[in-house]
Design a protein around this motif. Sequence first.
Motif, PDB file in Angstrom:
ATOM      1  N   VAL A  36       0.969  -1.099   0.128  1.00 37.12           N
ATOM      2  CA  VAL A  36      -0.076  -0.073   0.012  1.00 37.12           C
ATOM      3  C   VAL A  36       0.851   1.288  -0.087  1.00 37.12           C
ATOM      4  CG1 VAL A  36      -1.906   1.494   1.239  1.00 37.12           C
ATOM      5  CG2 VAL A  36      -1.838  -1.087   1.249  1.00 37.12           C
ATOM      6  N   TYR A  37       0.593   2.162  -0.855  1.00 33.83           N
ATOM      7  CA  TYR A  37       1.556   3.463  -1.202  1.00 33.83           C
ATOM      8  C   TYR A  37       0.479   4.391  -0.655  1.00 33.83           C
ATOM      9  CZ  TYR A  37       4.837   6.318  -3.131  1.00 33.83           C
ATOM     10  OH  TYR A  37       5.841   7.517  -3.412  1.00 33.83           O
ATOM     11  N   ILE A  38       0.876   5.164   0.124  1.00 35.04           N
ATOM     12  CA  ILE A  38      -0.031   6.572   0.660  1.00 35.04           C
ATOM     13  C   ILE A  38       0.783   7.712   0.041  1.00 35.04           C
ATOM     14  CG2 ILE A  38      -0.978   7.882   2.300  1.00 35.04           C
ATOM     15  CD1 ILE A  38      -0.734   5.387   4.099  1.00 35.04           C
ATOM     16  N   ALA A  39       0.191   8.510  -0.908  1.00 35.09           N
ATOM     17  CA  ALA A  39       0.860   9.419  -1.715  1.00 35.09           C
ATOM     18  C   ALA A  39       0.323  10.707  -1.191  1.00 35.09           C
ATOM     19  CB  ALA A  39       0.795   9.180  -3.210  1.00 35.09           C
ATOM     20  N   ALA A  60       5.090   0.507 -10.834  1.00 33.25           N
ATOM     21  CA  ALA A  60       4.071  -0.174 -11.619  1.00 33.25           C
ATOM     22  C   ALA A  60       4.187  -1.648 -11.639  1.00 33.25           C
ATOM     23  CB  ALA A  60       4.500   0.384 -13.107  1.00 33.25           C
ATOM     24  N   ASP A  61       5.664  -2.200 -11.387  1.00 36.57           N
ATOM     25  CA  ASP A  61       5.728  -3.720 -11.787  1.00 36.57           C
ATOM     26  C   ASP A  61       5.258  -4.324 -10.441  1.00 36.57           C
ATOM     27  OD1 ASP A  61       6.397  -3.497 -14.340  1.00 36.57           O
ATOM     28  OD2 ASP A  61       8.563  -3.526 -13.731  1.00 36.57           O
ATOM     29  N   ALA A  62       5.004  -3.787  -9.312  1.00 35.86           N
ATOM     30  CA  ALA A  62       5.193  -4.429  -7.886  1.00 35.86           C
ATOM     31  C   ALA A  62       3.586  -4.512  -7.294  1.00 35.86           C
ATOM     32  CB  ALA A  62       5.952  -3.554  -6.829  1.00 35.86           C
ATOM     33  N   CYS A  63       2.862  -4.093  -8.277  1.00 34.57           N
ATOM     34  CA  CYS A  63       1.175  -4.152  -7.522  1.00 34.57           C
ATOM     35  C   CYS A  63       1.108  -3.414  -6.582  1.00 34.57           C
ATOM     36  CB  CYS A  63       0.972  -5.585  -7.415  1.00 34.57           C
ATOM     37  SG  CYS A  63       1.024  -6.563  -9.160  1.00 34.57           S
ATOM     38  N   TRP A  64       1.379  -2.125  -6.410  1.00 30.61           N
ATOM     39  CA  TRP A  64       1.024  -1.259  -5.402  1.00 30.61           C
ATOM     40  C   TRP A  64      -0.287  -0.789  -5.462  1.00 30.61           C
ATOM     41  CZ3 TRP A  64       4.260   0.105  -1.280  1.00 30.61           C
ATOM     42  CH2 TRP A  64       5.822  -0.258  -1.409  1.00 30.61           C
ATOM     43  N   ARG A  65      -1.163  -0.865  -4.141  1.00 29.86           N
ATOM     44  CA  ARG A  65      -2.302  -0.144  -4.015  1.00 29.86           C
ATOM     45  C   ARG A  65      -2.101   1.349  -3.714  1.00 29.86           C
ATOM     46  NH1 ARG A  65      -7.866  -1.018  -2.988  1.00 29.86           N
ATOM     47  NH2 ARG A  65      -8.640   0.918  -1.549  1.00 29.86           N
ATOM     48  N   THR A  66      -2.531   2.159  -4.329  1.00 26.15           N
ATOM     49  CA  THR A  66      -2.026   3.628  -4.235  1.00 26.15           C
ATOM     50  C   THR A  66      -3.244   4.444  -3.539  1.00 26.15           C
ATOM     51  OG1 THR A  66      -0.091   3.595  -5.833  1.00 26.15           O
ATOM     52  CG2 THR A  66      -1.311   5.762  -5.233  1.00 26.15           C
ATOM     53  N   ILE A  67      -3.123   5.133  -2.458  1.00 23.24           N
ATOM     54  CA  ILE A  67      -4.100   5.901  -2.095  1.00 23.24           C
ATOM     55  C   ILE A  67      -3.586   7.286  -1.881  1.00 23.24           C
ATOM     56  CG2 ILE A  67      -5.198   6.383   0.122  1.00 23.24           C
ATOM     57  CD1 ILE A  67      -4.941   3.597   0.933  1.00 23.24           C
ATOM     58  N   GLU A  68      -4.350   8.317  -2.880  1.00 23.24           N
ATOM     59  CA  GLU A  68      -3.813   9.726  -2.955  1.00 23.24           C
ATOM     60  C   GLU A  68      -4.566  10.412  -1.710  1.00 23.24           C
ATOM     61  OE1 GLU A  68      -1.916  10.852  -5.209  1.00 23.24           O
ATOM     62  OE2 GLU A  68      -1.976   8.921  -6.661  1.00 23.24           O
ATOM     63  N   GLN A  69      -3.656  10.965  -0.675  1.00 19.46           N
ATOM     64  CA  GLN A  69      -4.017  11.552   0.502  1.00 19.46           C
ATOM     65  C   GLN A  69      -3.093  12.729   0.934  1.00 19.46           C
ATOM     66  OE1 GLN A  69      -7.152  10.077   1.758  1.00 19.46           O
ATOM     67  NE2 GLN A  69      -7.177  12.087   2.961  1.00 19.46           N
ATOM     68  N   VAL A  76      -7.180   7.411   5.726  1.00 17.37           N
ATOM     69  CA  VAL A  76      -6.428   6.128   4.927  1.00 17.37           C
ATOM     70  C   VAL A  76      -6.966   4.859   5.683  1.00 17.37           C
ATOM     71  CG1 VAL A  76      -4.939   7.265   3.774  1.00 17.37           C
ATOM     72  CG2 VAL A  76      -4.164   6.098   5.874  1.00 17.37           C
ATOM     73  N   LEU A  77      -7.243   5.017   7.068  1.00 16.10           N
ATOM     74  CA  LEU A  77      -7.389   4.044   8.044  1.00 16.10           C
ATOM     75  C   LEU A  77      -8.202   2.796   7.716  1.00 16.10           C
ATOM     76  CD1 LEU A  77      -7.039   5.714  11.575  1.00 16.10           C
ATOM     77  CD2 LEU A  77      -5.416   4.241  10.543  1.00 16.10           C
ATOM     78  N   PRO A  78      -9.489   2.983   7.149  1.00 14.37           N
ATOM     79  CA  PRO A  78     -10.429   2.062   6.571  1.00 14.37           C
ATOM     80  C   PRO A  78      -9.688   1.196   5.708  1.00 14.37           C
ATOM     81  CG  PRO A  78     -11.606   4.250   6.895  1.00 14.37           C
ATOM     82  CD  PRO A  78      -9.978   4.621   7.027  1.00 14.37           C
ATOM     83  N   PHE A  79      -8.859   1.697   4.903  1.00 16.56           N
ATOM     84  CA  PHE A  79      -8.274   0.961   3.729  1.00 16.56           C
ATOM     85  C   PHE A  79      -6.934   0.129   3.963  1.00 16.56           C
ATOM     86  CE2 PHE A  79     -10.105   4.753   2.172  1.00 16.56           C
ATOM     87  CZ  PHE A  79     -11.183   4.395   1.186  1.00 16.56           C
ATOM     88  N   ILE A  80      -6.536   0.171   5.204  1.00 12.98           N
ATOM     89  CA  ILE A  80      -5.366  -0.356   5.778  1.00 12.98           C
ATOM     90  C   ILE A  80      -5.864  -1.703   6.475  1.00 12.98           C
ATOM     91  CG2 ILE A  80      -3.342  -0.423   7.420  1.00 12.98           C
ATOM     92  CD1 ILE A  80      -3.239   1.540   4.944  1.00 12.98           C
ATOM     93  N   GLN A  81      -5.199  -2.848   5.982  1.00 10.47           N
ATOM     94  CA  GLN A  81      -5.556  -4.194   6.490  1.00 10.47           C
ATOM     95  C   GLN A  81      -4.418  -4.834   7.148  1.00 10.47           C
ATOM     96  OE1 GLN A  81      -6.622  -6.666   2.978  1.00 10.47           O
ATOM     97  NE2 GLN A  81      -8.218  -4.800   2.498  1.00 10.47           N
ATOM     98  N   PRO A  82      -4.724  -6.007   7.881  1.00 10.41           N
ATOM     99  CA  PRO A  82      -3.701  -6.675   8.764  1.00 10.41           C
ATOM    100  C   PRO A  82      -2.612  -7.403   7.728  1.00 10.41           C
ATOM    101  CG  PRO A  82      -5.825  -7.225   9.606  1.00 10.41           C
ATOM    102  CD  PRO A  82      -6.044  -6.369   8.340  1.00 10.41           C
ATOM    103  N   VAL A  86       3.088  -0.830   4.260  1.00  7.77           N
ATOM    104  CA  VAL A  86       2.419   0.419   3.982  1.00  7.77           C
ATOM    105  C   VAL A  86       3.577   1.513   3.776  1.00  7.77           C
ATOM    106  CG1 VAL A  86       1.020   2.422   4.646  1.00  7.77           C
ATOM    107  CG2 VAL A  86       0.411  -0.114   5.108  1.00  7.77           C
ATOM    108  N   LEU A  87       3.837   2.176   2.658  1.00 15.26           N
ATOM    109  CA  LEU A  87       4.781   3.257   2.440  1.00 15.26           C
ATOM    110  C   LEU A  87       3.868   4.624   2.604  1.00 15.26           C
ATOM    111  CD1 LEU A  87       7.440   4.368   1.745  1.00 15.26           C
ATOM    112  CD2 LEU A  87       7.054   3.569  -0.434  1.00 15.26           C
ATOM    113  N   TRP A  88       4.298   5.628   3.325  1.00 15.06           N
ATOM    114  CA  TRP A  88       3.742   6.989   3.206  1.00 15.06           C
ATOM    115  C   TRP A  88       4.672   7.829   2.794  1.00 15.06           C
ATOM    116  CZ3 TRP A  88       3.072  10.494   7.621  1.00 15.06           C
ATOM    117  CH2 TRP A  88       2.364  11.729   7.453  1.00 15.06           C
ATOM    118  N   ASP A  89       4.520   8.359   1.495  1.00 13.65           N
ATOM    119  CA  ASP A  89       5.682   9.256   1.036  1.00 13.65           C
ATOM    120  C   ASP A  89       4.856  10.589   0.615  1.00 13.65           C
ATOM    121  OD1 ASP A  89       7.886  10.161  -0.419  1.00 13.65           O
ATOM    122  OD2 ASP A  89       7.970   8.611  -1.690  1.00 13.65           O
TER     123      ASP A  89
END
Length: 195
Positions: A36-39, A60-69, A76-82, A86-89
Motif C-alpha cells: 500500500v502506497y500513501i501518496a 508499476a511492476d510491484a502491484c502497489w495499491r495507491t491511496i492519494e491522500q 486512509v485507516l479504513p483501507f489498511i488491512q492486517p 505500507v509506505l507513506w511518501d
Amino acid sequence: MGGKLSFISGGVRSGKSAFAEKLLVEGAATAEGRLVYIASGRAVDEEMRQRIEQHQLDRADACWRTIEQSVDLEEVLPFIQPNDFVLWDCLTTWLANELYMEQNNTYCIHIKGCMEKKTARLYETVAAIREKASHFIIVSNEVLDEPASTYDETRKYCEWIGQLHQHIVKLADDAIEMDCGLPLYWKKEGQVAVR
C-alpha cells in the motif's frame, strides 16, 4: 505494539523512496502481504506532475495499491488491512499541505493551535496504521541541513518538521538516513545504532 515502524529521511534524490519501496516489496513477498502506497503529493505544477508520474512508473511492476491522500491522513485507516506493507511518501509534503489548508479564509500556519491539533491526529494515525500493518515506512525529506531562513513561514515549517521527525523517530524501530543511495541506520530494531 503491532507491526514494525521505520522512518527514512534524506535529501532530494537521495534514494529514500526507492530504498523504502525495496524494503517493503521484499517484506511483502516473504509474508505474502499487500503493498500500500500513501501518496501525499499534489500536482500543483509541471515539475510535481512529472515527479508523481515517475514515482508511479517506478512502482508499476510491484502491484502497489495507491491511496492519494494529501491531507487528513486518518482517512486512509479504513483501507489498511492486517499484513499490509505500507509506505507513506512523504511527511514533508503532508506538512506543507496541512499548513496551507484554509479555515475561514486563513491558512492553518496562521491559526493558533491549528497544527497542534493536526499533529496530535497524525500521531494517533501513525499508531493506528502501525497497529494494523506488518511494516509501515514513513519517508520524509531532510530540510534542516540548510541555514536558517529569514522568512517567518519557512522557519515555522522547519520547526514543525523538526518536531515531527524527532517524535516519529522516538516511536520508530528503525531510523534511516539516505545519502547518495546509501542507507545510514541511526536507529535499528529500537536501539540507537550510531553514536
